[in-house]
Write an enzyme that holds these catalytic residues in place. Structure first.
Site, PDB file in Angstrom:
ATOM      1  N   LYS A 147     -14.872   2.503   8.291  1.00  0.00           N
ATOM      2  CA  LYS A 147     -13.627   2.954   8.854  1.00  0.00           C
ATOM      3  C   LYS A 147     -14.090   3.603  10.228  1.00  0.00           C
ATOM      4  O   LYS A 147     -13.340   3.517  11.340  1.00  0.00           O
ATOM      5  CB  LYS A 147     -13.184   3.902   8.048  1.00  0.00           C
ATOM      6  CG  LYS A 147     -12.328   3.611   6.626  1.00  0.00           C
ATOM      7  CD  LYS A 147     -11.174   2.643   6.900  1.00  0.00           C
ATOM      8  CE  LYS A 147     -10.069   3.441   7.603  1.00  0.00           C
ATOM      9  NZ  LYS A 147      -8.873   2.835   7.624  1.00  0.00           N
ATOM     10  N   ASP A 195     -10.920  11.125   6.123  1.00  0.00           N
ATOM     11  CA  ASP A 195     -11.962  12.269   6.318  1.00  0.00           C
ATOM     12  C   ASP A 195     -13.488  11.522   5.915  1.00  0.00           C
ATOM     13  O   ASP A 195     -14.432  12.398   6.284  1.00  0.00           O
ATOM     14  CB  ASP A 195     -11.637  13.399   5.150  1.00  0.00           C
ATOM     15  CG  ASP A 195     -11.555  12.473   3.762  1.00  0.00           C
ATOM     16  OD1 ASP A 195     -10.522  11.764   3.478  1.00  0.00           O
ATOM     17  OD2 ASP A 195     -12.374  13.045   2.873  1.00  0.00           O
ATOM     18  N   ASP A 221      -3.829 -11.976   6.469  1.00  0.00           N
ATOM     19  CA  ASP A 221      -5.199 -11.799   5.947  1.00  0.00           C
ATOM     20  C   ASP A 221      -6.063 -10.839   7.023  1.00  0.00           C
ATOM     21  O   ASP A 221      -6.524 -11.497   8.100  1.00  0.00           O
ATOM     22  CB  ASP A 221      -5.796 -12.918   5.434  1.00  0.00           C
ATOM     23  CG  ASP A 221      -7.357 -12.576   4.793  1.00  0.00           C
ATOM     24  OD1 ASP A 221      -7.599 -11.588   4.922  1.00  0.00           O
ATOM     25  OD2 ASP A 221      -7.768 -13.529   4.302  1.00  0.00           O
ATOM     26  N   LEU A 222      -6.121  -9.708   6.808  1.00  0.00           N
ATOM     27  CA  LEU A 222      -7.107  -8.907   8.107  1.00  0.00           C
ATOM     28  C   LEU A 222      -8.598  -9.256   8.006  1.00  0.00           C
ATOM     29  O   LEU A 222      -9.261  -8.981   9.000  1.00  0.00           O
ATOM     30  CB  LEU A 222      -7.098  -7.476   7.734  1.00  0.00           C
ATOM     31  CG  LEU A 222      -5.518  -6.837   8.166  1.00  0.00           C
ATOM     32  CD1 LEU A 222      -5.854  -5.236   7.921  1.00  0.00           C
ATOM     33  CD2 LEU A 222      -5.179  -7.259   9.436  1.00  0.00           C
ATOM     34  N   TYR A 250     -17.529   2.640   3.004  1.00  0.00           N
ATOM     35  CA  TYR A 250     -16.421   2.781   3.454  1.00  0.00           C
ATOM     36  C   TYR A 250     -16.039   3.565   4.664  1.00  0.00           C
ATOM     37  O   TYR A 250     -15.553   3.136   5.456  1.00  0.00           O
ATOM     38  CB  TYR A 250     -15.605   3.452   2.250  1.00  0.00           C
ATOM     39  CG  TYR A 250     -14.213   3.840   2.373  1.00  0.00           C
ATOM     40  CD1 TYR A 250     -13.019   2.790   2.905  1.00  0.00           C
ATOM     41  CD2 TYR A 250     -14.036   5.066   2.586  1.00  0.00           C
ATOM     42  CE1 TYR A 250     -11.928   3.403   3.190  1.00  0.00           C
ATOM     43  CE2 TYR A 250     -12.511   5.666   2.922  1.00  0.00           C
ATOM     44  CZ  TYR A 250     -11.475   4.767   3.167  1.00  0.00           C
ATOM     45  OH  TYR A 250     -10.415   5.064   3.798  1.00  0.00           O
ATOM     46  N   GLY A 263       0.826  -1.237   0.040  1.00  0.00           N
ATOM     47  CA  GLY A 263       0.197  -0.127  -0.083  1.00  0.00           C
ATOM     48  C   GLY A 263       0.812   1.217  -0.008  1.00  0.00           C
ATOM     49  O   GLY A 263       2.025   1.222   0.439  1.00  0.00           O
ATOM     50  N   TYR A 279      -4.644   4.276  10.803  1.00  0.00           N
ATOM     51  CA  TYR A 279      -5.008   5.260   9.851  1.00  0.00           C
ATOM     52  C   TYR A 279      -6.470   5.330   9.595  1.00  0.00           C
ATOM     53  O   TYR A 279      -6.945   4.395   9.159  1.00  0.00           O
ATOM     54  CB  TYR A 279      -4.156   5.166   8.476  1.00  0.00           C
ATOM     55  CG  TYR A 279      -2.491   5.401   8.820  1.00  0.00           C
ATOM     56  CD1 TYR A 279      -1.962   6.378   9.551  1.00  0.00           C
ATOM     57  CD2 TYR A 279      -1.886   4.239   8.874  1.00  0.00           C
ATOM     58  CE1 TYR A 279      -0.459   6.692   9.477  1.00  0.00           C
ATOM     59  CE2 TYR A 279      -0.389   4.365   9.173  1.00  0.00           C
ATOM     60  CZ  TYR A 279       0.171   5.564   9.322  1.00  0.00           C
ATOM     61  OH  TYR A 279       1.291   5.512   9.994  1.00  0.00           O
ATOM     62  N   ALA A 323      -5.886  -1.545   4.723  1.00  0.00           N
ATOM     63  CA  ALA A 323      -7.427  -1.274   4.760  1.00  0.00           C
ATOM     64  C   ALA A 323      -8.010  -1.576   3.387  1.00  0.00           C
ATOM     65  O   ALA A 323      -7.234  -1.716   2.395  1.00  0.00           O
ATOM     66  CB  ALA A 323      -7.352   0.325   4.923  1.00  0.00           C
ATOM     67  N   VAL A 336       0.941   4.203   2.016  1.00  0.00           N
ATOM     68  CA  VAL A 336       1.302   4.453   3.006  1.00  0.00           C
ATOM     69  C   VAL A 336       2.290   3.380   3.444  1.00  0.00           C
ATOM     70  O   VAL A 336       3.533   3.794   4.458  1.00  0.00           O
ATOM     71  CB  VAL A 336       0.212   4.728   3.977  1.00  0.00           C
ATOM     72  CG1 VAL A 336       0.939   4.964   5.602  1.00  0.00           C
ATOM     73  CG2 VAL A 336      -0.754   5.777   3.820  1.00  0.00           C
TER      74      VAL A 336
END
Length: 289
Positions: free
Chosen positions: A128, A101, A35-36, A124, A10, A98, A59, A12
C-alpha cells in the site's frame, strides 16, 4: 459527470455507489471488467471510458494472505495505482485512492499525522505504501486517503465476524493492546462525496495525502464490547468477552499496536468533519443492509 470506480463488491465501493448515485454517472468496474493485476487492461479501460474522475476503491486487503502472495499484493496495491495515476494525468482528471494505517509500524505514542515517517510491518502495508509512492511520483491532481479498521454490513470484516461469533460461543477472546479507530465504509463514502462536491464547486483544498478515519479511539476488544452491547439490546445471545494481548493471538502478518490517525488536516484543508467511531457504528447498524 462520469466517475470511474474500481471494485464493485468491496465495502467502500458499495457505499460509494449509494453516496454518489444521484450526483454522477457511475462506471463501476469489478474484477471481471478490470483486473488490476493486468497492466495493459487498466490503460485500455480508462482510455475507452474517459471518466471525469477516477476512484480506486479496489485493493488486495487480505493482510495475512499477502504474506504468502506478495507479487499479487504488489501488482494490485502498488503497480495498479501508479497506472491509474498515469491514466488520470493523461486525461487531466483527478484520482482518489484509499490507503491504510498499516503504512506505519505503530510505535508512535500518539496519533499519526500525514508527515510522520512510514515503516510498514508486513507485505500488505509495504504494498500500500508503494502504491502511495507510485501515485505521488506521477503527480497530477490526486487524493490519497489513509483510513483504518474498515467495516460495514457487507463482505468480510470485524463487525460481521464478531456478530456471528458472539452469538455462537460462550466466551470470545479479543486482542486489547492494538489501539485505533473503527471506520464505517459509509463514513469514508460520505466524506469522499463531500470532497468531490468541494472540487466540483471550485473550492478544493490542496491535493495530496490525508487521514480519514472514525474519531476517538478504542481497542479491538473495545470495538467488540460495543458490538456486544448492541446485540444485548436486541435480546440476542452474547458470549463473554475476554481481553488478551496480541502475543496470545499470533498471525502471519504483524499488526501495528497504534493505528490512531490524526485527521485534523482533512478538516482544516477540506472542511470535512468526521463522526465519532461509536456514533458511526450505530448509524451503520441502523442503515439498510
Amino acid at each position: 459527470m462520469k466517475i470511474l470506480i474500481t471494485g464493485r463488491h468491496g465495502q467502500v465501493s458499495r457505499e460509494l455507489q449509494l453516496a454518489l448515485a444521484s450526483s454522477a454517472e457511475l462506471l463501476v468496474l469489478g474484477q471481471e471488467q478490470l483486473d488490476l493485476a493486468d497492466s495493459a487492461n487498466i490503460r485500455k479501460q480508462v482510455e475507452a471510458l474517459r471518466p471525469d474522475l477516477i476512484i480506486n476503491a479496489a485493493a488486495h486487503t487480505a493482510v495475512d494472505q499477502a504474506e504468502s502472495e506478495p507479487e499479487l499484493a504488489f501488482a494490485i496495491n502498488a503497480r495498479a495505482p501508479g497506472l491509474l495515476a498515469e491514466a488520470a494525468a493523461q486525461l487531466a482528471v483527478p484520482l482518489i485512492h484509499y490507503s491504510t494505517d498499516y503504512v506505519f509500524d505503530g510505535s508512535k505514542g500518539e496519533p499519526y499525522n500525514e508527515a510522520d515517517q512510514t515503516a510498514p510491518l508486513g507485505v500488505y502495508g509495504q504494498s500500500k505504501l508503494a502504491g502511495e509512492e507510485a501515485i505521488c511520483a506521477v503527480g497530477g491532481q490526486h487524493l490519497i486517503l489513509r483510513t483504518s479498521w474498515v467495516y460495514s454490513l457487507h463482505g468480510k470484516n470485524f463487525l460481521l465476524t464478531m456478530q456471528r461469533l458472539l452469538q455462537e460461543r460462550e466466551e470470545l477472546r479479543v486482542v486489547a493492546d492494538q489501539i485505533g479507530a473503527p471506520t464505517w465504509a459509509g463514513t469514508i463514502a460520505q466524506a469522499t462525496a463531500k470532497l468531490i462536491e468541494h472540487w466540483r464547486a471550485g473550492r478544493p483544498g490542496p491535493w495530496g495525502t490525508y487521514h480519514l478515519s472514525g474519531q476517538g479511539e478504542t481497542s479491538w476488544f473495545g470495538f467488540a464490547e460495543a458490538i456486544a452491547a448492541q446485540l444485548r439490546l436486541q435480546g440476542k445471545p452474547c458470549a463473554r468477552l475476554a481481553a488478551i494481548p496480541s502475543s496470545a493471538y499470533p498471525t502471519p502478518a504483524q499488526r501495528p499496536l497504534n493505528s490512531r490517525l490524526d485527521c485534523s488536516r482533512l478538516q482544516r484543508d477540506w472542511n470535512i468533519r468526521l463522526p465519532d467511531w461509536h456514533a458511526a457504528l450505530l448509524e451503520c447498524l441502523a442503515s439498510p443492509s
